[in-house]
Design a protein around this motif. Structure first.
Motif, PDB file in Angstrom:
ATOM      1  N   PRO A 234      42.262  35.068  41.863  1.00 18.89           N
ATOM      2  CA  PRO A 234      41.330  36.196  41.826  1.00 18.89           C
ATOM      3  C   PRO A 234      39.883  35.714  41.837  1.00 18.89           C
ATOM      4  N   ALA A 235      38.999  36.564  42.329  1.00 22.83           N
ATOM      5  CA  ALA A 235      37.578  36.235  42.350  1.00 22.83           C
ATOM      6  C   ALA A 235      37.058  36.018  40.927  1.00 22.83           C
TER       7      ALA A 235
ATOM      8  N   PHE B 223      42.766  36.420  33.343  1.00 22.11           N
ATOM      9  CA  PHE B 223      43.359  36.579  34.673  1.00 22.11           C
ATOM     10  C   PHE B 223      44.227  37.826  34.818  1.00 22.11           C
ATOM     11  N   THR B 224      44.701  38.386  33.730  1.00 19.66           N
ATOM     12  CA  THR B 224      45.722  39.427  33.832  1.00 19.66           C
ATOM     13  C   THR B 224      45.249  40.635  34.630  1.00 19.66           C
ATOM     14  N   ALA B 225      44.129  41.227  34.219  1.00 20.82           N
ATOM     15  CA  ALA B 225      43.642  42.414  34.922  1.00 20.82           C
ATOM     16  C   ALA B 225      43.255  42.106  36.368  1.00 20.82           C
ATOM     17  N   PRO B 226      42.538  41.002  36.657  1.00 15.60           N
ATOM     18  CA  PRO B 226      42.241  40.698  38.057  1.00 15.60           C
ATOM     19  C   PRO B 226      43.491  40.508  38.925  1.00 15.60           C
ATOM     20  N   ILE B 227      44.530  39.882  38.379  1.00 16.89           N
ATOM     21  CA  ILE B 227      45.758  39.710  39.162  1.00 16.89           C
ATOM     22  C   ILE B 227      46.453  41.050  39.355  1.00 16.89           C
ATOM     23  N   ALA B 228      46.446  41.892  38.329  1.00 20.14           N
ATOM     24  CA  ALA B 228      47.023  43.225  38.479  1.00 20.14           C
ATOM     25  C   ALA B 228      46.298  44.010  39.573  1.00 20.14           C
TER      26      ALA B 228
ATOM     27  N   ALA C  11      45.923  28.569  32.609  1.00 17.94           N
ATOM     28  CA  ALA C  11      46.963  28.510  33.635  1.00 17.94           C
ATOM     29  C   ALA C  11      48.107  29.375  33.133  1.00 17.94           C
ATOM     30  N   GLY C  12      48.813  30.022  34.034  1.00 19.46           N
ATOM     31  CA  GLY C  12      49.884  30.883  33.558  1.00 19.46           C
ATOM     32  C   GLY C  12      50.585  31.639  34.649  1.00 19.46           C
ATOM     33  N   VAL C  13      51.340  32.640  34.227  1.00 20.45           N
ATOM     34  CA  VAL C  13      52.132  33.455  35.148  1.00 20.45           C
ATOM     35  C   VAL C  13      51.990  34.928  34.774  1.00 20.45           C
ATOM     36  N   GLU C  14      52.113  35.782  35.775  1.00 22.97           N
ATOM     37  CA  GLU C  14      52.156  37.228  35.578  1.00 22.97           C
ATOM     38  C   GLU C  14      53.340  37.767  36.368  1.00 22.97           C
ATOM     39  N   MET C  15      54.212  38.509  35.688  1.00 19.30           N
ATOM     40  CA  MET C  15      55.385  39.102  36.332  1.00 19.30           C
ATOM     41  C   MET C  15      55.180  40.612  36.369  1.00 19.30           C
TER      42      MET C  15
END
Length: 382
Positions: free
Chosen positions: A41-42, A79-84, A125-129
């Protein structure tokens, strides 16, 4: 410019930088092997989207800048909201039907808080499902990925579990009006504000101050409220008088509401539960077998699945008041921390955020769960 970075000395150049790069590459390979797609994400995000999600309180912790064309922008605080947002933008109306697992790594930015020695820039660093309709399986998969990524550090770590679905079920079981229950839910991630809101519902609470009493009395009419506010109608940069009046009327109604002492005591007992996860489950069932039954059944199913994955529920502490201090979590949450390294933050943590995507404009009911690791903190472990 200092060669130091979060929790690490000499890590922006030479061997220190190489060690950080190697750790990021290791994590990326592990998450890629699990089937996670890379996403970046930006760094600059629309401030309005994040402020709507986190509330204005985030301004005290985030870096907000003004772009002459795009308006207010915010250095990503996580990162969660930008990836969503990326997931929703990519799939549009089809997002409701698509499940995805993303992996990421990069810097996030949090403004320093007076009296705290937290870094203002550090790596996550991480993951989003997103979109997995089996919540227990998704929770356990994300937890297991983090546990595997920590490797030997996972065995040293103290693991704390929580479940906001249990807390919210307890709050929803109160006899207070919906508006007040919603207020308690919104404040749960900020313990001092939550305690103040709960104390404001006590039958023996102190009477309102003279200034607050004047506001409540004036709320009945716009003219009276305008007079109290020195005749101001809609000053620039302030909320409209109609919004102030609506809020004052709500406060006036709330002033006559109190929570029965037995209900407040039961909620306090629930939030005080902190014990090995199986013991905590038994204690919560004994405290409120009715209102919490459904949420506790789901939590028990998750504990059994965690045990089947190789984790030991007896070695994990369940803390009913644990919510990870981020307002988008609304279900299972967890954290890995090292008690013998108090200068370091938790090494990893995450949880479920089923309402987040809808709040960002996505379809209702689109679930999500994710987790972060702090690579620099992991490398700094003695």
């Amino acid at each position: 410019m200092s060669p130091d970075r979060a929790y690490l000395s000499e890590a922006r150049i030479g061997p220190g930088l190489a060690a950080v790069a190697a750790e990021l590459a290791r994590l990326d390979a592990l998450f890629a092997q699990a089937g996670a797609e890379a996403v970046e994400p930006a760094i600059l995000q629309p401030a309005s989207a994040l402020l709507n999600l986190y509330g204005e309180d985030v301004r005290a912790r985030a870096y907000v800048v003004h772009d002459p064309i795009a308006g207010e922008r915010m250095l990503r605080p996580d990162f969660t909201a930008p990836i969503a947002r990326l997931h929703l933008d990519r799939h549009g109306e089809a997002a409701a039907e698509i499940a995805a697992l993303y992996r990421y790594a990069g810097p996030v930015f949090r403004a320093s808080v007076p009296g705290q020695a937290r870094p203002s820039e550090y790596l996550q660093a991480g993951v989003e499902m997103i979109g997995n309709r089996d919540p227990v399986a998704a929770d356990v998969e994300v937890f297991a990925l983090v546990r595997a990524a920590l490797g030997p550090l996972a065995e040293r770590a103290a693991v704390t579990l929580g479940d906001l679905a249990i807390v919210f079920a307890a709050i929803d079981g109160l006899s207070a009006p919906r508006r007040l229950r919603d207020g308690l839910r919104r404040r749960f991630w900020r313990p001092p504000a939550f305690r103040r809101a709960l104390a404001a519902l006590a039958p023996d609470r102190p009477p309102p101050t003279l200034a607050r009493r004047a506001l409540l009395d004036a709320a009945a009419s716009a003219d009276g409220l305008a007079a109290l506010l020195d005749g101001a109608s809609e000053p620039e940069g302030a909320r409209p008088l109609s919004a102030v009046q609506a809020r004052a009327l709500a406060l006036s109604e709330d002033a006559g509401v109190s929570l029965p002492a037995a209900e407040a005591a039961r909620l306090a007992e629930i939030l005080a539960v902190r014990a090995p996860a199986p013991e905590a489950l038994a204690r919560l069932r004994a405290l409120d077998p009715g209102a919490l039954a459904s949420a506790l059944d789901r939590f028990e199913t998750r504990l059994n699945a965690l045990a089947a994955s190789g984790a030991d529920p007896e070695a994990m502490t369940f803390d009913a008041a644990f919510g990870r201090a981020l307002e988008y979590y609304d279900g299972f949450v967890f954290e890995f921390a090292l008690p013998d390294a108090p200068r370091l933050p938790p090494l990893a943590g995450g949880g479920r955020y089923d309402a987040l995507l809808a709040r960002l404009g996505g379809p209702p009911g689109l679930p999500g769960v994710g987790a972060i690791l702090r690579p620099e903190a992991c490398l700094a472990v003695p």
